[in-house]
Each structure stands twice: as C-alpha cells, then as structure tokens.
Design a protein around this motif. Structure first.
Motif, PDB file in Angstrom:
ATOM      1  N   GLU A  93       4.148  -5.882  15.584  1.00  0.00           N
ATOM      2  CA  GLU A  93       4.236  -5.746  13.987  1.00  0.00           C
ATOM      3  C   GLU A  93       4.138  -4.176  13.721  1.00  0.00           C
ATOM      4  O   GLU A  93       4.561  -4.010  12.622  1.00  0.00           O
ATOM      5  N   TRP A  94       3.479  -3.445  14.486  1.00  0.00           N
ATOM      6  CA  TRP A  94       3.222  -2.219  13.971  1.00  0.00           C
ATOM      7  C   TRP A  94       4.505  -1.367  14.054  1.00  0.00           C
ATOM      8  O   TRP A  94       4.788  -0.250  13.474  1.00  0.00           O
TER       9      TRP A  94
ATOM     10  N   TYR B 237       6.371  -0.386  10.708  1.00  0.00           N
ATOM     11  CA  TYR B 237       6.043   0.342   9.578  1.00  0.00           C
ATOM     12  C   TYR B 237       6.592   1.600   9.350  1.00  0.00           C
ATOM     13  O   TYR B 237       7.126   2.126  10.242  1.00  0.00           O
ATOM     14  N   PRO B 238       6.712   2.252   8.183  1.00  0.00           N
ATOM     15  CA  PRO B 238       7.442   3.688   8.055  1.00  0.00           C
ATOM     16  C   PRO B 238       6.634   4.737   8.695  1.00  0.00           C
ATOM     17  O   PRO B 238       5.485   4.679   9.016  1.00  0.00           O
TER      18      PRO B 238
ATOM     19  N   VAL C  11       0.775  -1.082   0.011  1.00  0.00           N
ATOM     20  CA  VAL C  11      -0.179  -0.032  -0.110  1.00  0.00           C
ATOM     21  C   VAL C  11       0.944   1.285   0.102  1.00  0.00           C
ATOM     22  O   VAL C  11       1.793   1.302   0.564  1.00  0.00           O
ATOM     23  N   ARG C  12       0.469   2.354  -0.563  1.00  0.00           N
ATOM     24  CA  ARG C  12       1.113   3.714  -0.766  1.00  0.00           C
ATOM     25  C   ARG C  12       0.176   4.463   0.327  1.00  0.00           C
ATOM     26  O   ARG C  12      -0.948   4.696  -0.151  1.00  0.00           O
TER      27      ARG C  12
ATOM     28  N   GLU D 241       5.816   3.413   0.754  1.00  0.00           N
ATOM     29  CA  GLU D 241       5.209   2.248   0.424  1.00  0.00           C
ATOM     30  C   GLU D 241       5.046   1.446   1.741  1.00  0.00           C
ATOM     31  O   GLU D 241       6.323   1.063   2.140  1.00  0.00           O
ATOM     32  N   ALA D 242       4.147   0.703   2.044  1.00  0.00           N
ATOM     33  CA  ALA D 242       4.251  -0.094   3.298  1.00  0.00           C
ATOM     34  C   ALA D 242       3.862  -1.603   2.891  1.00  0.00           C
ATOM     35  O   ALA D 242       2.887  -1.773   2.209  1.00  0.00           O
ATOM     36  N   VAL D 243       4.778  -2.368   2.978  1.00  0.00           N
ATOM     37  CA  VAL D 243       4.839  -3.778   2.751  1.00  0.00           C
ATOM     38  C   VAL D 243       4.436  -4.442   4.148  1.00  0.00           C
ATOM     39  O   VAL D 243       5.205  -4.195   4.910  1.00  0.00           O
ATOM     40  N   PRO D 244       3.396  -5.140   4.002  1.00  0.00           N
ATOM     41  CA  PRO D 244       2.928  -5.676   5.247  1.00  0.00           C
ATOM     42  C   PRO D 244       4.119  -6.950   5.646  1.00  0.00           C
ATOM     43  O   PRO D 244       4.467  -7.671   4.921  1.00  0.00           O
ATOM     44  N   PRO D 245       4.586  -6.637   7.020  1.00  0.00           N
ATOM     45  CA  PRO D 245       5.911  -7.484   7.360  1.00  0.00           C
ATOM     46  C   PRO D 245       5.259  -8.807   7.796  1.00  0.00           C
ATOM     47  O   PRO D 245       4.294  -9.055   8.260  1.00  0.00           O
ATOM     48  N   ALA D 246       6.234  -9.741   7.751  1.00  0.00           N
ATOM     49  CA  ALA D 246       5.768 -11.125   7.925  1.00  0.00           C
ATOM     50  C   ALA D 246       6.047 -11.438   9.410  1.00  0.00           C
ATOM     51  O   ALA D 246       6.700 -12.449   9.618  1.00  0.00           O
TER      52      ALA D 246
ATOM     53  N   MET E  58       4.141 -12.516  12.852  1.00  0.00           N
ATOM     54  CA  MET E  58       3.030 -13.128  13.076  1.00  0.00           C
ATOM     55  C   MET E  58       2.355 -12.347  14.534  1.00  0.00           C
ATOM     56  O   MET E  58       1.255 -12.454  14.809  1.00  0.00           O
TER      57      MET E  58
ATOM     58  N   SER F 108       1.541 -14.756   4.855  1.00  0.00           N
ATOM     59  CA  SER F 108       1.426 -13.982   6.017  1.00  0.00           C
ATOM     60  C   SER F 108       0.100 -13.450   6.195  1.00  0.00           C
ATOM     61  O   SER F 108      -0.520 -12.926   7.329  1.00  0.00           O
TER      62      SER F 108
ATOM     63  N   VAL G  80       6.059 -18.648   8.114  1.00  0.00           N
ATOM     64  CA  VAL G  80       5.090 -17.827   7.410  1.00  0.00           C
ATOM     65  C   VAL G  80       5.973 -16.929   6.134  1.00  0.00           C
ATOM     66  O   VAL G  80       7.316 -16.636   6.328  1.00  0.00           O
TER      67      VAL G  80
END
Lengths: 488, 157
Positions: free
Chosen positions: B19-20, B23-24, A2-3, B7-12, B14, A192, A211
């Motif tokens: 996990e938050w 994020y950038p 997502v951007r 761009e935010a790639v969902p991190p792997a 769990m 994931s 994962v």
C-alpha cells in the motif's frame, strides 16, 4: 485526506528505505555470524517463517521505549509514568521504582470517569463487596446478576434501541459477533480504516469481504452496485446477506463517519448496517448518545449498534444494541455469551453509575457539565494546535486529534522529548496507520482543566519546533491583522 | 522555497506491504535514489560515468530482483501469512496487471539500460551484463509471468 509537503513525502520514503536497508544489512551479518552456530531445532519447524518478524525486530524494537509505557496510577488528567532503562539499546527494558507525574494526553478518558468519581466509586465498592470481583461463571450458567440485566436495559434505553447484550471485552464483541451474524455466502463491506477487531471478525466469519474508500458514500455505492450485480464469486448467485460496517469516530483519524449519507445508500440497496461506536458513545452528541444524535440519524435506521465501555464510561466490556429478535438470537448463538465469563460486577456497576450521571439521573447536572466541558476542551485544543501550524486531523467536536509526524525518526523524538517535559503522549506508527502517515494521537478528557491544556499546548509547541512538525504556516495573531488593516 | 503540498488519500488496499507504493512522491524518490547512488559511485570509485551507470544498473538489478521477485510474503505477521506464496511484484495492486505503478516499474530498468549502454558506448562486457539485467527484469514483470515459477525455482515456502 491529509495534505503533506512534497519534500516531506520524499524524505519519509527515503528514511523508510534507509531503515529497511539497514535492517536487511544487520540481518545479513547476523546470518553470517550465526552460520557456524548449530541450529538445533530437533526436527521442529521454525516459529517465524521467512521475513515475518522483520518489522518487529529491526524497526519496532529500536524505539520500543516509546510504546507500552507502564503506569502507576489511575489514568486521570495527570498520570504517573514508570521510568524504564535499557542496557542493550532498547532490546530489553527494565522498570525502575521511580515514577514521573505527567500530563495525560493519551488515555481514552473522555468524560473523566477513569479516576475516582464521587457518585460512581462508592457504588462500585459496594457492589464489589456484595457481588465480588468475578461472577466465576458464564452468562448462560450462573453469571447473570441483577446488575447485568439492569445494565442491558439501561444501555438499550440510552442508545435508543429495544434491547442490548453485554460482553466482557470490547475487542471480543466485534470479533465474536460478526461471525454470528453472517457466514459463507454473505458479503461484508467495511470501511478501509476500520479497527482491527472488525477486520478480525470479518475474516473469521467466512463471508466475502470488500473494502470501500474511507468515509466515501459514493464509493460505497459503486462497490455495492458492482457486488450486487456480480453476485457471489464463481457461482454468481445472489448474496445471502450484505452488511456494511462503519465506525462512529475513527480512532486514528478523529473523523466522524458520514452517517446520514451512508445510511441513505444502504437503505436504497436494502443492505444491513453495523455501527461501531467505541469512541463516540458517551463523548459526543448533546446528551452523550453518540454519533447518531450528533448527526441527526434515527437509531432505528441503524440495524446493529455496537459500543464499548472502556472509553467514556471508565470500565471495560462492550455491548450490542439491536432489535429484540436479533438480541435473542445472539443470546443463544454467540459463543462470547455462551462460553465466556460474564462482565465483572463492579465494572457493570461502574457503567450503570456513569450512564446515570450522564443522563442526569443521579440528581445533579454533572453529566451535562462534563459533556459541555469535553466539547469546549476539544474545540479549544484543536483550534490552538491548528493556529500554531501543526497538521491536526479530525472534525470539530471530536475529542481525538492526531498530529501528523510523517518521518519515522520524528516518532521517538516527539515521544521522548514530550516525556522529558512531563507530557505523556501516544505516538502511532505502522502497522496501525498507513506506512507514511505516522502520527501522535492526543485524546482530550473532560477532566483536563484549562491550565492543563495550556501547559500541554506550550510543551507541544516547543517540542514541535525542536522536531520540525509545523508543516503549515503559523496563523498571525488576530490583533496584528487588525493593526495592519488600520494602517492601510 | 514555497512548500508544495500534495494530498494523500489513504488507498483502499488491504495489503500493507504494497500500500505504501500508492502514495505521492514514490516515483520521484525512486528516481532520486538512483541518481544519488550514481553520484556516490562516481565519487567513491572515481571511474568513468559509463562504468558508474553500469554498476548502478547491476546493483539495481540485484536489489530489485531480490526484493520484488524473489522474497515472498510480508515483513509482518499481521496478515497471518495470506501472501506467503506471492512475491512483492505479484502482491502489487492486488494482483491487477498493467496498472500505472507496474508500467512505471517496467520502464525504469529499460531507461537505466539505455543510459548505461549509451554512456559506455555499447562496449563489451558491460553491454552484455546490462542486457542480461534488463531482459531478466522485464521478463519477470510481464503479465504472463504472474505466479509462474520456472522449473519450480522459488516455489517452496
């Protein structure tokens, strides 16, 4: 992928920090106020340990009225939503007897079978009279009717596998089958962003779970190589079995799985594949056969195909389609088959009739029309939303389109304002999505007419302006560009 | 102002509790919160800048120690208590030590200490309190202290 604008990321993190701080402050004062009240547990342990219920109490309950809204009609293109009110700031909600008719953009009603259908409903009522609402038995005892065997053969034929087995509930299909297929000493590699039912099944199986990055065949290969070379944890013996679990359409992203590349990787390393087609079966593909048909993958290359009947077929339950040997093994080993009540006969009949309509075997071309209409509707809606400047996820042809909201305050704002303007949308926040990526998920149906979609677009655009979620620049209308070109 | 997009790639990862942090924008938000709280303390209390930095440093110590190194588990019941014996710091990055995020979180208290002691001209008692804060925080974040409970403090459920 997502951007999002950088300032949005900062404000979202700050908002969550503020909400967290306020929640902690309220808990602190509650502890002080309750200090003198006797906590008479009589020696029993407290139900919630530590901070387990913090998120539910201090964040979720504040906007509880946006979730779990009761409905009073069939989930067709228009739906009756029951009005609720609260006297204590959303801690408890009370239903009224009033309902509002809203445009339904939230139900998984991809092919429009959720409401009364001219072919399906008379047959369902007939089977209800003949077989009664419940078989009152498990499949292994007296719960297998003619309808069940007919549906298993029909599903196997539809999906392109030799045999299939049915279960009464979609969630249970995943969480009860995965422990049957793999156990301790095996390895499960799952995407994931897989659904909670798969995560549950994987945890319950006792196998090691790894994962890989969402939809990334290269990362899957990396993880596979590392795990195969390393072997089981501590003993380093080779793995007994490796299964890779992916979904056809990811329901929170609206994205299609990169199936051909993933299958190629799995074949290279001799690994089994499990495809969960809950959202894609019946909704995509030229004849509705799901993501394998759309992406040109041979069904024989996927070892186990799972799906549910809740989304495109308007019923309830799930199925697994695989080779005859696997299905025979499942029939004597899976507890959901041996000990759970079998699917309700009218529900089975609904799926049989729905599949017949999709395949065109009911003597009309309504199935083909529905499939064409859902494709048209999804592509139209998605392109219009993108033109308006919203950030919409998902691939073309996918009927699920999440609109990104990000800030936690925009979730209830969007949801309540849309309801006020008679559009029912589903908003999704943490923990179903990552913390920062809250979204409103739109599900398009074949029963939406062009006017319904245009009304939906109008309302969403107005609410989007009010709430401030048009993160991308608006595309100028085509004829204005034309005029500018002419002037040069 | 031109909107800069990230761009935010969902991190792997769990563990939804940590996990938050991948994020950038997280680092910038952290630094901005510290800066704005300094401004807030200055405007509310009207004290010298050095005193304000000391107060920010001490509050930062209290809050981050409580939430990173004292509270265990996660604020939701979804993971069925898998992390109930681990503090947030131990859950970060799945227990991997010396990642970028961890190094950043060690540097922040040290930088705060340097700013606070410089702006108070190294006077006591502020220097003593600031030094205590930074020592406790840095020691708690060392890789050798992973899952260590000194004298059994905080070992209970």
């Amino acid at each position: 992928m997502v951007r999002l604008p950088y300032t949005t990321a900062l404000t979202t993190l700050f908002s969550y920090g503020l909400l967290f701080a306020f929640g902690q402050l309220r808990d602190f004062f509650r502890k002080i106020v309750d200090w003198f009240k006797s906590k008479d547990l009589k020696g029993y342990a407290p139900i919630c340990l530590g901070l387990e219920d913090f998120y539910v109490r201090r964040l979720y309950l504040r906007i509880q009225d946006c979730f779990g809204r009761p409905i009073a009609s069939a989930p067709d293109a228009w739906i009756d939503v029951v009005e609720r009110y609260s006297n204590d700031n959303n801690k408890t909600l009370h239903r009224t007897t009033n309902t509002t008719k809203c445009l339904n953009l939230g139900s998984y009603n991809y092919l429009g079978f959720a409401a009364a259908d001219e072919y399906c409903t008379p047959r369902v009522i007939e089977s209800l009279k003949k077989y009664s609402p419940s078989t009152c038995s498990v499949r292994a005892d007296g719960g297998t009717t003619k309808l069940h065997t007919e549906l298993e053969e029909l599903v196997a034929r539809f999906v392109g596998k030799p045999a299939a087995i049915l279960f009464g509930m979609g969630y249970v299909t995943n969480s009860a089958i995965i422990p049957c297929l793999i156990g301790k000493g095996g390895l499960i590699i799952s995407d994931s962003l897989n659904h909670n039912s798969i995560v549950n099944g994987a945890r319950g199986s006792g196998a090691t779970v790894r994962v890989f990055q969402h939809n990334s065949p290269s990362h899957l290969e990396e993880v596979l190589r590392e795990q195969i070379a390393g072997g089981q944890p501590r003993t380093h013996r080779p793995w007994k079995k490796i299964i890779v679990i992916v979904e056809g359409i990811y329901s929170m992203e609206g994205e299609l799985c990169k199936l051909p590349e993933i299958i190629a990787v799995c074949k290279k390393y001799k690994v089994y594949t499990y495809l969960d087609e809950a959202h894609s079966i019946g909704a995509i593909g030229k004849s509705g056969r799901g993501v394998c048909e759309l992406l040109g993958v041979d069904p024989t290359d996927v070892d186990i195909m799972m799906g549910t009947f809740t989304k495109s077929f308007g019923s309830c339950g799930g199925y697994i389609a695989a080779s005859k040997e696997i299905i025979q093994y499942l029939k004597y080993a899976c507890p959901a088959h041996l000990y759970a009540t079998s699917m309700s006969p009218p529900a089975v009949q609904q799926v049989i009739s729905a599949i017949k309509v999709i395949l065109g075997e009911d003597g009309s071309n309504r199935g083909a029309q529905k499939l064409a209409r859902i494709r048209e509707n999804s592509n139209f809606f998605r392109s219009e939303l993108q033109k308006m400047g919203f950030e919409v996820l998902g691939d073309n042809d996918s009927p699920v389109m999440p609109i990104m909201l990000y800030n936690p305050a925009k979730i209830p704002a969007f949801s309540r304002e849309c309801l006020r303007q008679n559009v029912a949308v589903v908003t999704v926040a943490f923990p179903a999505t990552p913390l920062l990526l809250a979204r409103a998920r739109i599900c398009i149906s074949a029963s939406h007419s062009r006017e319904d979609l245009i009304k939906g677009l109008e309302v969403i655009s107005k609410v989007g302006d009010l709430v401030g979620i048009k993160y991308f620049p608006v595309e100028p209308p085509k004829h204005a560009e034309h005029v500018l070109k002419k002037l040069e | 102002m031109a909107k800069l997009y990230v761009e935010a790639v969902p991190p792997a990862d769990m563990n939804k509790n940590t996990e938050w942090f991948m994020y950038p924008g997280v680092w910038t938000t952290y630094i901005l919160i510290l800066f704005f709280s300094w401004l807030l303390v200055l405007s509310v209390l009207g004290c010298s800048p050095g005193m304000a930095w000391t107060i920010v440093n001490l509050f930062h110590f209290a809050i981050t120690y409580h939430f990173f190194h004292w509270k265990k588990g996660t604020p939701f019941a979804d993971d069925q208590g898998m992390y109930n014996t681990l503090t947030w710091w131990e859950q970060m990055d799945n227990g991997k030590q010396l990642t970028r995020n961890r190094k950043f979180l060690v540097v922040v208290p040290v930088v705060l200490y340097l700013i606070a002691s410089h702006t108070t001209d190294y006077q006591h008692p502020m220097l003593f309190l600031n030094t205590l804060a930074v020592m406790v925080l840095v020691v708690a974040k060392l890789p050798n202290m992973h899952k260590v409970r000194i004298f059994g403090i905080n070992a209970g459920n």
